[in-house]
Design a protein around this motif. Structure first.
Motif, PDB file in Angstrom:
ATOM      1  N   CYS A 123       0.817  -1.217   0.000  1.00 16.12           N
ATOM      2  CA  CYS A 123       0.000   0.000   0.000  1.00 16.12           C
ATOM      3  C   CYS A 123       0.850   1.267   0.000  1.00 16.12           C
ATOM      4  O   CYS A 123       0.343   2.358  -0.268  1.00 16.12           O
ATOM      5  N   ALA A 124       2.144   1.143   0.293  1.00 14.49           N
ATOM      6  CA  ALA A 124       3.042   2.301   0.296  1.00 14.49           C
ATOM      7  C   ALA A 124       3.755   2.494  -1.039  1.00 14.49           C
ATOM      8  O   ALA A 124       4.561   3.424  -1.179  1.00 14.49           O
ATOM      9  N   LYS A 125       3.452   1.659  -2.035  1.00 11.17           N
ATOM     10  CA  LYS A 125       4.188   1.681  -3.304  1.00 11.17           C
ATOM     11  C   LYS A 125       4.177   3.060  -3.954  1.00 11.17           C
ATOM     12  O   LYS A 125       5.234   3.598  -4.324  1.00 11.17           O
ATOM     13  N   ASP A 126       3.007   3.639  -4.136  1.00 15.10           N
ATOM     14  CA  ASP A 126       2.916   4.920  -4.841  1.00 15.10           C
ATOM     15  C   ASP A 126       3.587   6.036  -4.056  1.00 15.10           C
ATOM     16  O   ASP A 126       4.118   6.990  -4.640  1.00 15.10           O
ATOM     17  N   TRP A 127       3.565   5.943  -2.745  1.00 12.87           N
ATOM     18  CA  TRP A 127       4.195   6.973  -1.906  1.00 12.87           C
ATOM     19  C   TRP A 127       5.712   6.831  -1.936  1.00 12.87           C
ATOM     20  O   TRP A 127       6.431   7.821  -2.048  1.00 12.87           O
ATOM     21  N   VAL A 128       6.213   5.615  -1.847  1.00  6.94           N
ATOM     22  CA  VAL A 128       7.665   5.387  -1.872  1.00  6.94           C
ATOM     23  C   VAL A 128       8.242   5.745  -3.230  1.00  6.94           C
ATOM     24  O   VAL A 128       9.323   6.341  -3.325  1.00  6.94           O
ATOM     25  N   GLN A 129       7.511   5.381  -4.299  1.00  7.97           N
ATOM     26  CA  GLN A 129       7.965   5.550  -5.679  1.00  7.97           C
ATOM     27  C   GLN A 129       9.269   4.775  -5.893  1.00  7.97           C
ATOM     28  O   GLN A 129       9.447   3.692  -5.355  1.00  7.97           O
ATOM     29  N   ASP A 130      10.179   5.329  -6.644  1.00  4.79           N
ATOM     30  CA  ASP A 130      11.370   4.570  -7.046  1.00  4.79           C
ATOM     31  C   ASP A 130      12.547   4.884  -6.126  1.00  4.79           C
ATOM     32  O   ASP A 130      13.626   5.286  -6.573  1.00  4.79           O
ATOM     33  N   GLU A 131      12.347   4.668  -4.827  1.00  2.00           N
ATOM     34  CA  GLU A 131      13.387   4.979  -3.848  1.00  2.00           C
ATOM     35  C   GLU A 131      13.569   3.800  -2.896  1.00  2.00           C
ATOM     36  O   GLU A 131      12.618   3.074  -2.610  1.00  2.00           O
ATOM     37  N   PRO A 132      14.780   3.633  -2.383  1.00  2.00           N
ATOM     38  CA  PRO A 132      14.945   2.675  -1.276  1.00  2.00           C
ATOM     39  C   PRO A 132      14.246   3.237  -0.051  1.00  2.00           C
ATOM     40  O   PRO A 132      14.090   4.462   0.086  1.00  2.00           O
ATOM     41  N   PHE A 133      13.821   2.357   0.837  1.00  5.23           N
ATOM     42  CA  PHE A 133      13.095   2.835   2.012  1.00  5.23           C
ATOM     43  C   PHE A 133      13.361   1.946   3.215  1.00  5.23           C
ATOM     44  O   PHE A 133      13.685   0.766   3.087  1.00  5.23           O
ATOM     45  N   LEU A 134      13.219   2.546   4.385  1.00  2.77           N
ATOM     46  CA  LEU A 134      13.344   1.825   5.648  1.00  2.77           C
ATOM     47  C   LEU A 134      11.973   1.284   6.023  1.00  2.77           C
ATOM     48  O   LEU A 134      10.975   2.013   5.954  1.00  2.77           O
ATOM     49  N   LEU A 135      11.918   0.024   6.407  1.00  2.11           N
ATOM     50  CA  LEU A 135      10.668  -0.599   6.843  1.00  2.11           C
ATOM     51  C   LEU A 135      10.807  -1.009   8.301  1.00  2.11           C
ATOM     52  O   LEU A 135      11.755  -1.704   8.669  1.00  2.11           O
ATOM     53  N   LEU A 136       9.869  -0.564   9.122  1.00  4.74           N
ATOM     54  CA  LEU A 136       9.862  -0.888  10.548  1.00  4.74           C
ATOM     55  C   LEU A 136       8.540  -1.556  10.908  1.00  4.74           C
ATOM     56  O   LEU A 136       7.486  -1.240  10.332  1.00  4.74           O
ATOM     57  N   LEU A 137       8.566  -2.452  11.868  1.00  8.00           N
ATOM     58  CA  LEU A 137       7.350  -3.086  12.353  1.00  8.00           C
ATOM     59  C   LEU A 137       6.606  -2.126  13.272  1.00  8.00           C
ATOM     60  O   LEU A 137       7.202  -1.306  13.958  1.00  8.00           O
ATOM     61  N   GLY A 138       5.285  -2.261  13.285  1.00  7.53           N
ATOM     62  CA  GLY A 138       4.468  -1.371  14.096  1.00  7.53           C
ATOM     63  C   GLY A 138       4.352  -1.778  15.551  1.00  7.53           C
ATOM     64  O   GLY A 138       3.746  -1.045  16.349  1.00  7.53           O
ATOM     65  N   ASP A 139       4.924  -2.919  15.910  1.00 12.59           N
ATOM     66  CA  ASP A 139       4.820  -3.368  17.302  1.00 12.59           C
ATOM     67  C   ASP A 139       6.179  -3.766  17.876  1.00 12.59           C
ATOM     68  O   ASP A 139       6.265  -4.578  18.786  1.00 12.59           O
ATOM     69  N   HIS A 140       7.254  -3.172  17.327  1.00  8.99           N
ATOM     70  CA  HIS A 140       8.595  -3.410  17.851  1.00  8.99           C
ATOM     71  C   HIS A 140       9.282  -2.070  18.115  1.00  8.99           C
ATOM     72  O   HIS A 140       9.184  -1.147  17.301  1.00  8.99           O
ATOM     73  N   ILE A 141       9.959  -1.979  19.245  1.00  6.97           N
ATOM     74  CA  ILE A 141      10.782  -0.815  19.533  1.00  6.97           C
ATOM     75  C   ILE A 141      12.202  -1.288  19.813  1.00  6.97           C
ATOM     76  O   ILE A 141      12.419  -2.448  20.173  1.00  6.97           O
TER      77      ILE A 141
END
Length: 295
Positions: A123-141
């Motif tokens: 669901c983040a594809k269009d927002w990220v576009q053609d860039e590398p990105f950091l992915l974090l879990l929503g329930d881990h700190i």
């Protein structure tokens, strides 16, 4: 492969939080409180956003359910009502402004249907576009054992290797059936390795046969830490799985697409110098409340 500066991070938070029911019937698990080192009670999601920003990330997308959009906007984009703001201490009034400043970096994306973690990332594809990105879990700190934050460590490795990086931690055989597991060949002993296989929630028997890593104790394996630096190619594989309705356990998963990403572009694993705290399970959340403040 052209190397781009990493500017964006994605945090999927659209799950139902079934393992923390009935609390999650009224409070999103990402909004559960933790007590930070300064003694401030703050929602888990704030600690995750701060982890991303510590690594130089300038834009953060939260992938949420449509019904939860207002909740996250209220936390991150709307100031408290004046009567509440006036009652806050000067320190908390200042922190309230900090939250608004944080909110200026946040985009809220919607996952219209909850179809799995891989689908949420897609669901983040269009927002990220053609860039590398950091992915974090929503329930881990995360807390780092060194001066650099855990996310900063992962981004530093990406700068060195110019390919996707997956954060790793050592796991005992007894718990690997609960996590993704990685095999590889050391490039820097006990630190950096070239990934040869990723496998989601393996049995002990499968892990012992296929996921052994040279030099590690017989009952130790490399599990996924919960921090990823991914190239946008991951969206191609997620799209294929979604278009072909290829589901695992009834949902679109991420790990099998990571395996395809590694096969096509290569992937580096990095043993994060830090600790990951799980807030998505009752016992783990309780222990996080005890341990996290110490750091």
């Amino acid at each position: 492969m052209h190397k781009n500066q990493v500017r964006k991070a994605v945090i999927p938070v659209a799950g139902f939080g079934t393992r923390l029911f009935p609390a999650t019937k009224v409070v999103k698990k990402e909004l559960f409180p933790i007590i930070d080192g300064d003694g401030r009670a703050k929602p888990v999601i704030i600690a995750i956003i701060e982890e991303a920003i510590s690594a130089g990330i300038t834009e953060v997308a939260i992938v949420a359910q449509p019904d939860d959009q207002e909740i996250f906007e209220n936390l991150l984009k709307n100031p408290p009502k004046k009567e509440l703001l006036d009652k806050l201490s000067p320190q908390n009034q200042e922190y309230s402004q900090y939250l608004q400043d944080l909110g200026n970096r946040i985009t809220i994306l919607l996952q219209e249907e909850q179809l799995g973690y891989g689908h949420a990332v897609f669901c983040a594809k269009d927002w990220v576009q053609d860039e590398p990105f950091l992915l974090l879990l929503g329930d881990h700190i995360y807390t780092s054992d060194i001066e650099k934050s855990c996310a900063s460590q992962v981004l530093d490795v990406y700068e060195q290797v110019n390919q996707s990086v997956i954060g790793l931690t050592t796991m005992s055989a007894e718990i690997i059936h609960k996590a993704g597991c990685v095999a590889g060949i050391w490039q820097n002993l006990n630190s950096i390795l070239s990934v040869t296989q990723l496998y989601e929630k393996p049995t002990i028997e499968y892990a012992q046969q296929h996921l052994r890593v040279e030099g590690m104790a017989e009952n130790k394996f490399l599990g996924i830490f919960g921090l990823y630096l991914l190239t946008p190619k991951i969206f191609d594989f997620l799209a294929e799985h979604i278009n072909e309705n290829f589901r695992e356990g009834g949902e679109f998963q991420l790990t099998s697409c990571l395996e395809r990403l590694h096969q096509q572009e290569g992937m580096t694993g990095y043993i994060v110098k830090g600790k990951c705290f799980d807030t998505g399970l009752p016992d783990a959340y309780r222990q996080t409340m005890i341990d996290f403040r110490k750091f």
